[in-house]
Design an enzyme around this catalytic site. Structure first.
Site, PDB file in Angstrom:
ATOM      1  N   CYS A   1      22.033  44.445   6.252  1.00 44.35           N
ATOM      2  CA  CYS A   1      21.562  43.546   6.938  1.00 44.35           C
ATOM      3  C   CYS A   1      20.813  42.383   6.212  1.00 44.35           C
ATOM      4  O   CYS A   1      20.496  41.405   6.660  1.00 44.35           O
ATOM      5  CB  CYS A   1      20.342  43.909   7.934  1.00 44.35           C
ATOM      6  SG  CYS A   1      21.169  45.639   8.705  1.00 44.35           S
TER       7      CYS A   1
ATOM      8  N   HIS B   1      15.684  39.047  11.113  1.00 41.85           N
ATOM      9  CA  HIS B   1      16.588  39.909  11.335  1.00 41.85           C
ATOM     10  C   HIS B   1      16.360  40.734  12.661  1.00 41.85           C
ATOM     11  O   HIS B   1      15.275  41.130  12.932  1.00 41.85           O
ATOM     12  CB  HIS B   1      16.895  41.090  10.078  1.00 41.85           C
ATOM     13  CG  HIS B   1      17.896  41.959  10.372  1.00 41.85           C
ATOM     14  ND1 HIS B   1      19.005  41.552  10.813  1.00 41.85           N
ATOM     15  CD2 HIS B   1      17.514  43.542  10.323  1.00 41.85           C
ATOM     16  CE1 HIS B   1      19.577  42.857  10.886  1.00 41.85           C
ATOM     17  NE2 HIS B   1      18.901  43.995  10.555  1.00 41.85           N
TER      18      HIS B   1
ATOM     19  N   ASN C   1      21.388  44.780  17.102  1.00 43.54           N
ATOM     20  CA  ASN C   1      21.719  44.500  15.626  1.00 43.54           C
ATOM     21  C   ASN C   1      22.957  44.311  15.033  1.00 43.54           C
ATOM     22  O   ASN C   1      23.844  45.104  15.064  1.00 43.54           O
ATOM     23  CB  ASN C   1      21.000  45.713  14.686  1.00 43.54           C
ATOM     24  CG  ASN C   1      20.812  45.697  13.329  1.00 43.54           C
ATOM     25  OD1 ASN C   1      21.393  44.766  12.728  1.00 43.54           O
ATOM     26  ND2 ASN C   1      20.093  46.465  12.707  1.00 43.54           N
TER      27      ASN C   1
HETATM   28  O1  UT7 Z   1      19.098  46.730  10.457  1.00 42.04           O
HETATM   29  C1  UT7 Z   1      18.472  47.478   9.339  1.00 42.04           C
HETATM   30  C2  UT7 Z   1      16.857  47.821   9.572  1.00 42.04           C
HETATM   31  N1  UT7 Z   1      16.819  48.698  10.607  1.00 42.04           N
HETATM   32  C3  UT7 Z   1      15.791  48.910  10.845  1.00 42.04           C
HETATM   33  O2  UT7 Z   1      15.002  48.435  10.561  1.00 42.04           O
HETATM   34  C4  UT7 Z   1      15.848  50.086  12.064  1.00 42.04           C
HETATM   35  C5  UT7 Z   1      14.251  50.737  11.779  1.00 42.04           C
HETATM   36  N2  UT7 Z   1      13.940  51.776  13.008  1.00 42.04           N
HETATM   37  C6  UT7 Z   1      14.134  51.699  13.972  1.00 42.04           C
HETATM   38  O3  UT7 Z   1      14.563  50.759  14.935  1.00 42.04           O
HETATM   39  C7  UT7 Z   1      13.543  52.939  14.986  1.00 42.04           C
HETATM   40  O4  UT7 Z   1      13.093  53.842  14.124  1.00 42.04           O
HETATM   41  C8  UT7 Z   1      14.608  53.659  15.924  1.00 42.04           C
HETATM   42  C9  UT7 Z   1      14.880  52.692  17.208  1.00 42.04           C
HETATM   43  C10 UT7 Z   1      15.850  53.770  15.018  1.00 42.04           C
HETATM   44  C11 UT7 Z   1      14.261  55.092  16.435  1.00 42.04           C
HETATM   45  O5  UT7 Z   1      12.992  54.883  17.203  1.00 42.04           O
HETATM   46  P1  UT7 Z   1      11.726  55.834  16.843  1.00 42.04           P
HETATM   47  O6  UT7 Z   1      10.593  55.444  17.720  1.00 42.04           O
HETATM   48  O7  UT7 Z   1      11.299  55.530  15.444  1.00 42.04           O
HETATM   49  O8  UT7 Z   1      12.172  57.301  17.176  1.00 42.04           O
HETATM   50  P2  UT7 Z   1      12.568  58.638  16.530  1.00 42.04           P
HETATM   51  O9  UT7 Z   1      13.477  58.447  15.313  1.00 42.04           O
HETATM   52  O10 UT7 Z   1      11.220  58.949  15.781  1.00 42.04           O
HETATM   53  O11 UT7 Z   1      12.931  59.501  17.605  1.00 42.04           O
HETATM   54  C12 UT7 Z   1      12.263  59.867  18.430  1.00 42.04           C
HETATM   55  C13 UT7 Z   1      12.770  60.756  19.554  1.00 42.04           C
HETATM   56  C14 UT7 Z   1      13.583  61.994  18.954  1.00 42.04           C
HETATM   57  O12 UT7 Z   1      13.308  63.201  19.584  1.00 42.04           O
HETATM   58  P3  UT7 Z   1      12.372  64.271  19.311  1.00 42.04           P
HETATM   59  O13 UT7 Z   1      12.647  64.719  18.149  1.00 42.04           O
HETATM   60  O14 UT7 Z   1      10.804  63.460  19.282  1.00 42.04           O
HETATM   61  O15 UT7 Z   1      12.504  65.151  20.452  1.00 42.04           O
HETATM   62  C15 UT7 Z   1      14.957  61.506  18.766  1.00 42.04           C
HETATM   63  O16 UT7 Z   1      15.797  62.584  18.637  1.00 42.04           O
HETATM   64  O17 UT7 Z   1      13.829  60.114  20.167  1.00 42.04           O
HETATM   65  C16 UT7 Z   1      14.946  60.743  20.166  1.00 42.04           C
HETATM   66  N3  UT7 Z   1      16.221  59.790  20.248  1.00 42.04           N
HETATM   67  C17 UT7 Z   1      16.694  59.311  21.371  1.00 42.04           C
HETATM   68  N4  UT7 Z   1      16.485  59.566  22.466  1.00 42.04           N
HETATM   69  C18 UT7 Z   1      16.979  58.930  23.443  1.00 42.04           C
HETATM   70  C19 UT7 Z   1      16.745  59.198  19.190  1.00 42.04           C
HETATM   71  N5  UT7 Z   1      17.524  58.388  19.598  1.00 42.04           N
HETATM   72  C20 UT7 Z   1      17.636  58.532  20.921  1.00 42.04           C
HETATM   73  C21 UT7 Z   1      18.294  57.915  22.133  1.00 42.04           C
HETATM   74  N6  UT7 Z   1      18.190  58.249  23.380  1.00 42.04           N
HETATM   75  N7  UT7 Z   1      19.422  56.928  21.691  1.00 42.04           N
END
Ligand code: UT7
Length: 318
Positions: free
Chosen positions: A114, A245, A275
């Site tokens: 990215c 980005h 993205n």
């Molecule tokens: O382009 C390069 C740079 N990229 C970035 O900077 C991305 C940065 N990160 C993010 O944008 C976010 O961290 C994400 C969007 C990837 C994830 O959001 P989050 O609020 O950090 O969620 P998390 O990873 O902490 O997951 C929370 C929960 C988990 O469930 P439990 O363990 O709390 O039960 C995941 O399993 O959400 C669950 N989860 C989903 N649920 C429904 C993860 N993906 C999904 C999904 N649908 N697609």
């Protein structure tokens, strides 16, 4: 003094759209989760006969037209892509052939996904400033849909395909005021895309530790903004537009807050495009220039952040 300036921009998005509701039928997710956690509603997906070269050509031709230039006016083609059509020839060389030109420098640049566009933009700026070249075409072109695991809900909902292009050329008045590039390989494990094996480079799929990456992004980008403004002895209030980005609306909102910029001064495209890795910044720039939001003379802060980790910014008088 010689500077570079943005002469023209272009963008290309594949016709096929995949909505969050479509994804609900593919993995255990909901539109509500995706929108709340990321801000994404839909993404574009390349057709089977499209690739990084065909998309780069579309975006590149539009940018050249906007700049009032022809392909043979270009002295350097830089394609930033982590999803090139081939390992070699480079996407830039394949593009050169499609443009029917030869002789100019042409190369691909993989600055860890990215952040790639900011690296390519900075290199083009240095070559123009130094007088080595006159016109550069910098294109981010990505087919992320081919490197995500469509059974992994934590990554497949995040990415889409597209290409964005910028033509840079020389000017006596700035122009690109400064660019700032950084990397830190110790965070290599938070976002990566392995090769299947080195003899036949078949790619695996994107792996991401989303939450850690999110926190790193917010901290690193905050420092990057301070560095960029200080280098130019400018204040937050001097900035007209943030062109970030497009990874997550919550990161973008945090950046707007850091800059004390209202959200309507931040170009966001991820709701419709998701993205698109190194294509996201030039796509956002192109959209806001074409719809008249970004006007000549305004001050733009562009920033990119991605795997590596690698990150970079540019302060640009458009
Ligand atoms: O382009 C390069 C740079 N990229 C970035 O900077 C991305 C940065 N990160 C993010 O944008 C976010 O961290 C994400 C969007 C990837 C994830 O959001 P989050 O609020 O950090 O969620 P998390 O990873 O902490 O997951 C929370 C929960 C988990 O469930 P439990 O363990 O709390 O039960 C995941 O399993 O959400 C669950 N989860 C989903 N649920 C429904 C993860 N993906 C999904 C999904 N649908 N697609």
């Amino acid at each position: 003094m010689r500077y570079s300036k943005i002469l023209g921009t272009g963008g290309y998005l594949p016709e096929k759209v995949l909505t969050n509701h479509d994804l609900e039928k593919m993995v255990d997710t909901t539109d509500e989760w995706i929108v709340t956690r990321t801000g994404i509603h839909q993404r574009h997906i390349a057709a089977d006969d499209e690739n990084a070269v065909t998309m780069a050509e579309q975006a590149g031709r539009v940018a050249l037209e906007a700049a009032g230039l022809k392909p043979d006016d270009i002295d350097m083609i830089i394609v930033t892509s982590t999803t090139p059509h081939m390992v070699f020839p480079s996407t830039a060389c394949l593009l050169q052939e499609r443009f029917g030109i030869s002789g100019c420098a042409a190369f691909d640049l993989n600055a860890s996904a990215c952040a790639g566009f900011m690296y390519g933009f900075s290199i083009a700026d240095q070559f123009i400033r130094s007088g080595m070249i006159k016109h550069a075409l910098v294109i981010g072109s990505e087919v992320m849909s081919r490197v995500v695991d469509w059974t992994d809900r934590s990554t497949c909902v995040l990415f889409g395909d597209g290409a964005g292009a910028v033509v840079l050329g020389p000017t006596a008045e700035p122009g690109v005021l400064s660019t700032h590039l950084h990397a830190d390989g110790k965070h290599k494990d938070v976002l990566y895309l392995p090769l299947g094996n080195n003899r036949t480079p078949n790619l695996e799929s994107v792996k991401m530790m989303g939450n850690q990456l999110f926190k790193l992004a917010v901290n690193i980008l905050g420092d990057l903004f301070d560095e960029t403004l200080e280098a130019n002895q400018m204040q937050k209030s001097d900035i007209d537009w943030l062109v970030p980005h497009q990874a997550n609306i919550r990161i973008i909102q945090a950046m707007a807050k850091k800059l004390e910029l209202p959200l309507d001064r931040v170009v966001t495209t991820l709701d419709k495009q998701s993205n698109t890795s190194s294509a996201s910044i030039p796509l956002a720039l192109d959209e806001a220039i074409r719809d008249g939001r970004i006007q000549r003379g305004q001050l733009l802060l562009m920033e990119g952040f991605g795997g590596g980790l690698a990150w970079g910014s540019a302060l640009v008088r458009y």
